[in-house]
Write an enzyme that holds these catalytic residues in place. Structure first.
Site, PDB file in Angstrom:
ATOM      1  N   HIS A  87     -38.923  -0.171 -31.249  1.00  0.00           N
ATOM      2  CA  HIS A  87     -39.235   0.138 -29.850  1.00  0.00           C
ATOM      3  C   HIS A  87     -39.407   1.642 -29.667  1.00  0.00           C
ATOM      4  CE1 HIS A  87     -37.012  -3.762 -28.393  1.00  0.00           C
ATOM      5  NE2 HIS A  87     -37.979  -3.999 -29.259  1.00  0.00           N
ATOM      6  N   SER A 107     -43.138  -6.225 -29.594  1.00  0.00           N
ATOM      7  CA  SER A 107     -42.420  -5.206 -28.818  1.00  0.00           C
ATOM      8  C   SER A 107     -42.764  -3.786 -29.223  1.00  0.00           C
ATOM      9  CB  SER A 107     -40.910  -5.423 -28.948  1.00  0.00           C
ATOM     10  OG  SER A 107     -40.537  -6.662 -28.430  1.00  0.00           O
TER      11      SER A 107
END
Length: 274
Positions: A209, A145
């Site tokens: 992220h 991610s």
């Protein structure tokens, strides 16, 4: 009969491929299928045995901040190896969907070698940033991610007007189309809010992220920015997937245009797994 297909077939044959993006997807899938999280190998046992095997597997190949900064053997390589691990089928499929949708166009803009270095470098730095902020943590950090968030950040800068079709739960899953400069900053804001409420235990590594997104946006600005920047888009109809589909910024030719499809608003799964 065959003459009608010559044009589309020749154009498709001439389109630049995205071998790095597809290679990363295949590699992540193979690593997942070979690991205990897939649940496909009897050698990993059942029930509690699988859970123990999975925990040991993630600790060996994932980023454990406490081990990383204690110079444990092999820990220095884990910010790279962890990018190819996923904790569940949902985690894997969600990440691969977004890598396919946003990675193909980004790779074609950057070029394969540059995109590979960008993906691995930003992903590893996002892992390291999260580990530095949680230096005492014993939790294993896994997943692509952070790297995929970097791809989203670069995509935002390179193709801000590309339209993304999304299904928004709070609007009864109605398919709505917005430009990337609306959807992706909205996604980043959600990550920011979630990171502020996230605890130190197992869950989604929202900070990774955010770091990845910022790194990707910053790299694209530094590499492709300036008054002479020219926005280009790859061949039409190549960024669609069974999910969120950004449209090229140049008008597609009628016979090769791909109708955009729908998916939930961008939200790659997090890495921090128990």
């Amino acid at each position: 009969m065959f003459s009608n297909w010559n044009g589309p077939l020749l154009r498709a044959a001439r389109r630049p491929a995205a071998p790095v993006t597809y290679g990363l997807i295949v590699l992540c899938c193979l690593v997942f299928l070979a690991g205990p999280a897939s649940g496909l190998h009897p050698a990993h046992g059942t029930g509690a045995e699988v859970a123990l095997a999975q925990r040991a597997y993630f600790r060996r190949w994932g980023v454990v901040p406490a081990d990383l900064f204690a110079d444990a053997p092999g820990a220095a390589l884990t910010p790279l190896t962890a990018l190819f691990l996923h904790g569940s089928w949902v985690h894997l499929l969600g990440n691969m969907l977004f890598l396919h949708v946003f990675g193909v166009m980004t790779e074609r803009r950057m070029g394969g070698v540059q995109f590979a270095l960008f993906y691995l470098g930003c992903g590893a730095l996002a892992m390291l940033g999260y580990a530095a902020a949680n230096a005492e943590s014993e939790q294993s950090l896994i997943g692509a991610s952070g790297a995929i968030s970097a791809v989203l950040g670069a995509f935002l800068y390179l193709f801000p007007r590309a339209r993304v079709t999304s299904l928004l739960p709070f609007l009864l899953f109605l398919p709505l189309r917005f430009p990337a400069w609306v959807v992706l900053p909205f996604w980043a804001a959600i990550q920011w809010l979630a990171a502020g409420r996230a605890g130190s235990g197992p869950g989604v590594a929202y900070l990774a992220h955010l770091l990845g997104f910022g790194l990707g946006l910053g790299y694209a600005w530094a590499r492709f920015g300036g008054p002479t920047r020219v926005q280009t888009a790859p061949a039409p109809g190549t960024a669609s997937a069974p999910g969120t589909a950004p449209e090229p910024e140049t008008a597609p030719e009628p016979e090769t245009a791909a109708a955009p499809r729908t998916a939930p608003a961008p939200s790659p799964e997090g890495e921090n797994q128990p």
